[in-house]
Design an enzyme around this catalytic site. Structure first.
Site, PDB file in Angstrom:
ATOM      1  N   LEU A   9      26.760 -36.803  -1.767  1.00 52.51           N
ATOM      2  CA  LEU A   9      27.922 -36.270  -2.472  1.00 52.51           C
ATOM      3  C   LEU A   9      27.799 -34.758  -2.617  1.00 52.51           C
ATOM      4  O   LEU A   9      26.715 -34.218  -2.847  1.00 52.51           O
ATOM      5  CB  LEU A   9      28.045 -36.912  -3.853  1.00 52.51           C
ATOM      6  CG  LEU A   9      28.741 -38.273  -3.936  1.00 52.51           C
ATOM      7  CD1 LEU A   9      28.720 -38.779  -5.369  1.00 52.51           C
ATOM      8  CD2 LEU A   9      30.182 -38.175  -3.435  1.00 52.51           C
ATOM      9  N   GLY A  10      28.922 -34.098  -2.517  1.00 58.44           N
ATOM     10  CA  GLY A  10      28.918 -32.640  -2.611  1.00 58.44           C
ATOM     11  C   GLY A  10      29.124 -31.974  -1.275  1.00 58.44           C
ATOM     12  O   GLY A  10      29.451 -30.790  -1.202  1.00 58.44           O
ATOM     13  N   GLY A  21      32.662 -43.926   7.562  1.00 54.27           N
ATOM     14  CA  GLY A  21      33.982 -44.531   7.639  1.00 54.27           C
ATOM     15  C   GLY A  21      34.727 -44.116   8.892  1.00 54.27           C
ATOM     16  O   GLY A  21      34.649 -42.969   9.331  1.00 54.27           O
ATOM     17  N   GLY A  56      29.827 -12.999  10.432  1.00 57.59           N
ATOM     18  CA  GLY A  56      30.722 -13.504   9.409  1.00 57.59           C
ATOM     19  C   GLY A  56      29.991 -13.722   8.099  1.00 57.59           C
ATOM     20  O   GLY A  56      28.897 -13.191   7.873  1.00 57.59           O
ATOM     21  N   ILE A  58      28.363 -16.344   6.698  1.00 60.67           N
ATOM     22  CA  ILE A  58      27.041 -16.968   6.732  1.00 60.67           C
ATOM     23  C   ILE A  58      26.000 -15.990   7.254  1.00 60.67           C
ATOM     24  O   ILE A  58      24.908 -15.845   6.685  1.00 60.67           O
ATOM     25  CB  ILE A  58      27.078 -18.244   7.584  1.00 60.67           C
ATOM     26  CG1 ILE A  58      28.035 -19.267   6.971  1.00 60.67           C
ATOM     27  CG2 ILE A  58      25.688 -18.851   7.722  1.00 60.67           C
ATOM     28  CD1 ILE A  58      28.297 -20.475   7.853  1.00 60.67           C
ATOM     29  N   GLY A 110      30.022 -19.682  13.403  1.00 54.13           N
ATOM     30  CA  GLY A 110      31.176 -20.515  13.075  1.00 54.13           C
ATOM     31  C   GLY A 110      30.826 -21.963  12.838  1.00 54.13           C
ATOM     32  O   GLY A 110      29.671 -22.387  13.002  1.00 54.13           O
ATOM     33  N   ARG A 111      31.835 -22.725  12.440  1.00 52.74           N
ATOM     34  CA  ARG A 111      31.676 -24.142  12.156  1.00 52.74           C
ATOM     35  C   ARG A 111      32.788 -24.924  12.852  1.00 52.74           C
ATOM     36  O   ARG A 111      33.881 -24.414  13.066  1.00 52.74           O
ATOM     37  CB  ARG A 111      31.720 -24.399  10.639  1.00 52.74           C
ATOM     38  CG  ARG A 111      30.607 -23.695   9.875  1.00 52.74           C
ATOM     39  CD  ARG A 111      30.702 -23.965   8.384  1.00 52.74           C
ATOM     40  NE  ARG A 111      30.515 -25.377   8.084  1.00 52.74           N
ATOM     41  CZ  ARG A 111      29.334 -25.979   7.982  1.00 52.74           C
ATOM     42  NH1 ARG A 111      28.217 -25.293   8.165  1.00 52.74           N
ATOM     43  NH2 ARG A 111      29.254 -27.265   7.689  1.00 52.74           N
ATOM     44  N   ALA A 132      35.090 -23.754   0.159  1.00 55.28           N
ATOM     45  CA  ALA A 132      34.986 -24.907  -0.730  1.00 55.28           C
ATOM     46  C   ALA A 132      36.136 -24.959  -1.724  1.00 55.28           C
ATOM     47  O   ALA A 132      36.696 -26.027  -1.988  1.00 55.28           O
ATOM     48  CB  ALA A 132      33.644 -24.880  -1.463  1.00 55.28           C
ATOM     49  N   HIS A 191      35.113  -3.079 -22.609  1.00 57.25           N
ATOM     50  CA  HIS A 191      34.216  -2.018 -22.147  1.00 57.25           C
ATOM     51  C   HIS A 191      32.861  -2.177 -22.837  1.00 57.25           C
ATOM     52  O   HIS A 191      32.797  -2.457 -24.021  1.00 57.25           O
ATOM     53  CB  HIS A 191      34.808  -0.650 -22.489  1.00 57.25           C
ATOM     54  CG  HIS A 191      33.892   0.488 -22.210  1.00 57.25           C
ATOM     55  ND1 HIS A 191      33.714   0.994 -20.945  1.00 57.25           N
ATOM     56  CD2 HIS A 191      33.074   1.207 -23.040  1.00 57.25           C
ATOM     57  CE1 HIS A 191      32.837   1.986 -21.001  1.00 57.25           C
ATOM     58  NE2 HIS A 191      32.435   2.140 -22.261  1.00 57.25           N
TER      59      HIS A 191
END
Length: 453
Positions: free
Chosen positions: A36-37, A112, A177, A179, A262-263, A308, A427
């Site tokens: 998860l995540g 899935g 980029g 990353i 890239g991805r 994200a 400030h």
């Protein structure tokens, strides 16, 4: 139907969409084959920033004496840095898992695959729902089908880098980029030699030339060697990268080569079974709808923005759309952030995007909080159109990513410049420079010299 919504993928888009639907009282299943995540939490945003935090603290040791902190023999244990990184990741991942459970979402572990417009198969089990939200994200790319990187087996990617420390003191990074620049910042801060091979004529081409020039200067001062206009030809077993520029052919040899070019979206999920055609990404409309009954998509696989927070926002848009609710998110205003040192963030339009742009720029060398934190470089730029409506912004500053939200709000709500400058900023803060940058549009910034008339 077994559920009202099935979400395929448990990253920021997937779990956010699942939780939003559950909070709306819907029966929801969330399918995740790994952790998860997703990439952000496990192999991206969070672990990278954890490493950068440790690196920044270590790098600041050169300033300690001036700050009145005397320490000798300060050393770095990269293994401990990675241990702490993993603790942060585990804590947040457990938190997401608890939220999924608390919202009554059925978490199904496994891979899935679509079998129909309303069905997904996980192992030997097939489940159905009124709606399906595809949120499978992306993975590191090492080139295109047309131009694969020769010798990619001798390189490591972002997943590898975040899994364990890279051995050696000389690091070559292919890419320019987000990353690539964050990794360059990390390795330079912990004392390693870094060579950055940029494919374009400048780094971070998605941002303004001003940002590129400023960040290039900072990285070079931090010891990063930047080569632009690079066409990488191959990498060999000795970690030598062979490349060409307009000046001719050259090579660089290091202890490790990191690819950050890239991805690519994860799309091997049975899209052909439902008639969804793909041209690099899944096409969706403003509602994140694929055009196939009940199927929506969000995040990286849509090709809109590989961020994200965009994934999460687009998932909420998809859920609201499928269940007939008005949109609560403005997907047209999404900030981009780079966690270099100083940080860089942008949102909305660039000054070159609109005619008769009005631009205000405040230099952070005049900001008290920046100087207190030892940073005298950077700027905040605000862009307004001819009607004085704030339409874009760019920040290169300590804590820059933290304060971009105010300008994102201004753009999303169509605020005029005077409405932003009317806000009393506390400030000393970095944020008060936002007010001064807006005031500079009219030459009224208090802490800047008068404009020449």
């Amino acid at each position: 139907m077994d559920y009202e919504l099935i979400v395929l993928g448990g990253g920021p888009g997937g779990y956010t969409g699942a939780i939003r639907a559950a909070k709306l009282g819907k029966r929801v299943a969330l399918i995740e084959k790994d952790s998860l995540g997703g990439t952000c939490l496990n192999r991206g945003c969070i672990p990278t920033k954890a490493l950068l935090h440790s690196a920044e603290l270590y790098s600041s040791k050169s300033e300690w004496a001036e700050l009145g902190i005397l320490a000798e023999n300060v050393t770095l244990d990269e293994g401990k840095i990675y241990e702490r990184k993993q603790k942060v990741v585990a804590t947040l991942r457990d938190g997401v898992k608890s939220l999924v459970k608390a919202n009554g979402i059925d978490l199904i572990e496994g891979e899935g695959v679509l079998t129909g417009e309303h069905t997904i198969k996980v192992g030997d089990r097939e489940i159905s729902a009124d709606y399906i939200l595809l949120a499978t994200g992306s993975v590191p790319s090492a080139g295109s089908k047309e131009r694969p990187l020769i010798g990619v087996e001798y390189t490591v990617n972002s997943d590898d880098v975040l899994a364990a420390p890279v051995k050696g003191d000389n690091i070559t990074i292919i890419g320019a980029g987000v990353i690539a620049l964050e990794f360059a910042t990390y390795y330079a801060a912990i004392g390693k030699s870094v060579t950055l091979l940029a494919p374009g004529e400048r780094i971070i081409k998605m941002m303004s030339k001003d940002a590129s020039v400023q960040l290039t200067a900072v990285l070079k001062k931090q010891g990063v060697k930047i080569v632009t206009g690079v066409k990488v030809k191959s990498v060999d077993e000795n970690h030598t990268v062979y490349y060409a520029t307009e000046k001719g052919e050259a090579s660089v040899t290091g202890d490790a080569v990191i690819t950050a070019i890239g991805r690519k979206p994860v799309l091997d999920i049975g899209l052909n079974k439902v008639g969804i055609t793909v041209d690099k990404f899944i096409a969706v409309d403003d509602n994140m709808y694929t055009g196939k009954a009940g199927i929506y998509a969000c995040g990286d696989i849509t090709g809109k923005m590989q961020l994200a927070h965009f994934a999460a926002a687009s998932a909420i848009t998809a859920v609201e759309s499928m269940f007939g609710l008005p949109h609560s998110m403005d997907l047209s205003v999404c900030p981009s952030c780079i966690y270099t040192s100083p940080e860089l963030a942008s949102v909305g339009k660039k000054e070159t995007d609109i005619e008769n742009a009005k631009v205000g720029k405040f230099l952070m060398g005049a900001n008290g909080k920046s100087l207190i934190e030892g940073v005298n470089r950077g700027y905040i730029k605000v862009i307004a159109d001819e009607n004085d409506v704030v339409v874009g912004a760019e920040i290169f500053s300590v804590r820059g990513t933290d304060i971009m939200g105010e300008l994102s709000l201004a753009i999303a709500k169509g605020l005029k410049t005077h409405e932003v400058s009317e806000v009393i900023h506390p400030h000393p803060t970095v944020m008060e420079a936002i007010g001064e940058s807006v005031e500079d549009i009219y030459g009224l910034a208090t802490h800047m010299a008068p404009r020449r008339r």
